[in-house]
Enzyme design. Structure first.
Site, PDB file in Angstrom:
ATOM      1  N   PRO A  94       0.815  -1.216   0.000  1.00  0.00           N
ATOM      2  CA  PRO A  94       0.000   0.000   0.000  1.00  0.00           C
ATOM      3  C   PRO A  94       0.850   1.269   0.000  1.00  0.00           C
ATOM      4  CG  PRO A  94      -0.755  -1.532   1.702  1.00  0.00           C
ATOM      5  CD  PRO A  94       0.546  -2.046   1.195  1.00  0.00           C
ATOM      6  N   ASP A 148      -7.351   0.598 -26.389  1.00  0.00           N
ATOM      7  CA  ASP A 148      -7.949   0.663 -25.065  1.00  0.00           C
ATOM      8  C   ASP A 148      -7.952   2.044 -24.439  1.00  0.00           C
ATOM      9  OD1 ASP A 148      -8.802  -1.824 -24.719  1.00  0.00           O
ATOM     10  OD2 ASP A 148      -7.071  -2.514 -23.583  1.00  0.00           O
ATOM     11  N   ARG A 188      -1.153  -8.929 -21.236  1.00  0.00           N
ATOM     12  CA  ARG A 188      -1.931  -8.567 -22.421  1.00  0.00           C
ATOM     13  C   ARG A 188      -1.236  -7.518 -23.292  1.00  0.00           C
ATOM     14  NH1 ARG A 188      -4.563  -4.309 -22.119  1.00  0.00           N
ATOM     15  NH2 ARG A 188      -6.205  -4.826 -23.578  1.00  0.00           N
ATOM     16  N   GLU A 240       0.519  -7.358   8.600  1.00  0.00           N
ATOM     17  CA  GLU A 240       0.623  -5.893   8.584  1.00  0.00           C
ATOM     18  C   GLU A 240       1.683  -5.393   7.617  1.00  0.00           C
ATOM     19  OE1 GLU A 240      -1.505  -3.549  10.064  1.00  0.00           O
ATOM     20  OE2 GLU A 240      -2.565  -5.456  10.116  1.00  0.00           O
TER      21      GLU A 240
HETATM   22  C1  9D3 Z   1      -5.364  -2.038   7.613  1.00  0.00           C
HETATM   23  C2  9D3 Z   1      -3.929  -2.411   7.711  1.00  0.00           C
HETATM   24  N1  9D3 Z   1      -3.098  -1.251   7.425  1.00  0.00           N
HETATM   25  C3  9D3 Z   1      -2.734  -0.615   8.693  1.00  0.00           C
HETATM   26  C4  9D3 Z   1      -2.568   0.834   8.575  1.00  0.00           C
HETATM   27  C5  9D3 Z   1      -1.877  -1.608   6.727  1.00  0.00           C
HETATM   28  C6  9D3 Z   1      -2.020  -2.619   5.656  1.00  0.00           C
HETATM   29  C7  9D3 Z   1      -1.168  -3.698   5.623  1.00  0.00           C
HETATM   30  C8  9D3 Z   1      -1.281  -4.647   4.632  1.00  0.00           C
HETATM   31  C9  9D3 Z   1      -2.964  -2.484   4.661  1.00  0.00           C
HETATM   32  C10 9D3 Z   1      -3.064  -3.463   3.646  1.00  0.00           C
HETATM   33  C11 9D3 Z   1      -2.229  -4.516   3.662  1.00  0.00           C
HETATM   34  C12 9D3 Z   1      -2.321  -5.544   2.574  1.00  0.00           C
HETATM   35  N2  9D3 Z   1      -2.269  -4.930   1.235  1.00  0.00           N
HETATM   36  C13 9D3 Z   1      -1.321  -5.196   0.364  1.00  0.00           C
HETATM   37  O1  9D3 Z   1      -0.474  -6.031   0.596  1.00  0.00           O
HETATM   38  C14 9D3 Z   1      -1.311  -4.464  -0.886  1.00  0.00           C
HETATM   39  C15 9D3 Z   1      -2.200  -3.469  -1.416  1.00  0.00           C
HETATM   40  C16 9D3 Z   1      -3.404  -2.878  -0.891  1.00  0.00           C
HETATM   41  O2  9D3 Z   1      -3.908  -3.180   0.199  1.00  0.00           O
HETATM   42  N3  9D3 Z   1      -4.013  -1.923  -1.654  1.00  0.00           N
HETATM   43  C17 9D3 Z   1      -3.540  -1.530  -2.867  1.00  0.00           C
HETATM   44  N4  9D3 Z   1      -2.431  -2.033  -3.380  1.00  0.00           N
HETATM   45  C18 9D3 Z   1      -1.781  -2.997  -2.645  1.00  0.00           C
HETATM   46  S1  9D3 Z   1      -0.365  -3.734  -3.126  1.00  0.00           S
HETATM   47  C19 9D3 Z   1      -0.278  -4.674  -1.780  1.00  0.00           C
END
Ligand code: 9D3
Length: 246
Positions: free
Chosen positions: A88, A167, A152, A115
């Site tokens: 994220p 696209d 793709r 996490e």
């Molecule tokens: C709610 C948990 N968060 C605490 C502040 C941190 C968190 C850790 C791990 C939020 C999501 C995740 C798991 N997500 C991914 O591994 C992830 C992801 C995503 O959640 N949204 C957009 N792209 C990606 S790429 C990997």
């Protein structure tokens, strides 16, 4: 293109590949996909790969040693491929980014769970990408999204080779126009006459006009990034006039 996916849930990746287009691309030799499970590189009791965060707090963190060993093994199998951590905190992935990556020979994708991962793994990571600002449970779906988006774009993936070029986003910066197929009437709704006219020049103009109108209304962010050709200004003025805007 070779993909090596590091995940503690290889079944999520395999299960998706068993159906659909990405698996077919694998069958046709356009991509090769292998999974690597950090549990197989754990060395800790019960093949453990997670532990509690130093400093306290909720949730678990993926331990560095199993991930580092897993990355090292994947690097041997896919030499020269960058290690991409899906997280994220990464840069939001766009079609432009996919077009750049489509030129690479291989990728090692690291999908996290819990996490997140121990920060000391980051020294072995080359790039960090997100697929958007919403919260998922792990990096497996983002890894699949990245692989499907890339596949793709590779030569030989599509039955119809112009499709990727036409696209949304890829070249025009416009959303797609509306589409219709048989039956000609459905729920009391017909098909725009122009599409039944056989006049291909006017049909292309109408589609372009619809794409412009949709993009302006639905995606002001894309609209602001884009300048209009003289032809497009005419198409828009014509549509706005018909709506009584002048
Ligand atoms: C709610 C948990 N968060 C605490 C502040 C941190 C968190 C850790 C791990 C939020 C999501 C995740 C798991 N997500 C991914 O591994 C992830 C992801 C995503 O959640 N949204 C957009 N792209 C990606 S790429 C990997």
């Amino acid at each position: 293109m070779r993909f090596d996916v590091i995940t503690i849930f290889p079944g999520l990746i395999r299960g998706y590949l068993d159906e659909g287009v990405l698996g077919r691309a694998e069958g046709r030799g356009i991509v090769a996909i292998e999974t690597w499970n950090p549990r197989d590189f754990s060395g800790f009791p019960h093949q453990r790969v997670d532990d509690r965060p130093f400093g306290g707090g909720p949730g678990m963190v993926m331990m560095a040693p199993p991930l580092l060993a897993c990355i090292a093994a994947a690097r041997v199998a896919n030499p020269g491929a960058p290690v991409v951590y899906l997280s994220p905190q990464g840069k939001p992935l766009s079609q432009k980014d996919l077009q750049v990556m489509a030129g690479w020979l291989g990728l090692i994708l690291l999908a996290g769970r819990y996490e997140g991962i121990d920060e000391r793994v980051m020294g072995a990571v080359d790039e960090e990408w997100s697929i958007g600002d919403y919260v998922l449970a792990g990096g497996e779906l983002p890894a699949l999204v990245l692989m499907e988006g890339l596949s793709r774009l590779l030569p030989g993936f599509l039955g119809h080779p112009d499709s990727a070029e036409e696209d949304s986003f890829s070249s025009s910066g416009l959303l797609d126009c509306p589409h219709y197929t048989r039956p000609e009437w459905c729920n009391g709704e017909g098909v725009p006459d122009i599409l039944l006219s056989g006049d291909h020049r006017r049909i292309a103009r109408w589609r372009h006009q619809q794409a412009l109108l949709r993009t302006r209304i639905r995606r002001p962010d894309l609209w602001a990034e884009r300048s209009l050709t003289r032809e497009e200004e005419i198409l828009l003025k014509e549509a706005d006039m018909a709506e009584g805007k002048y």
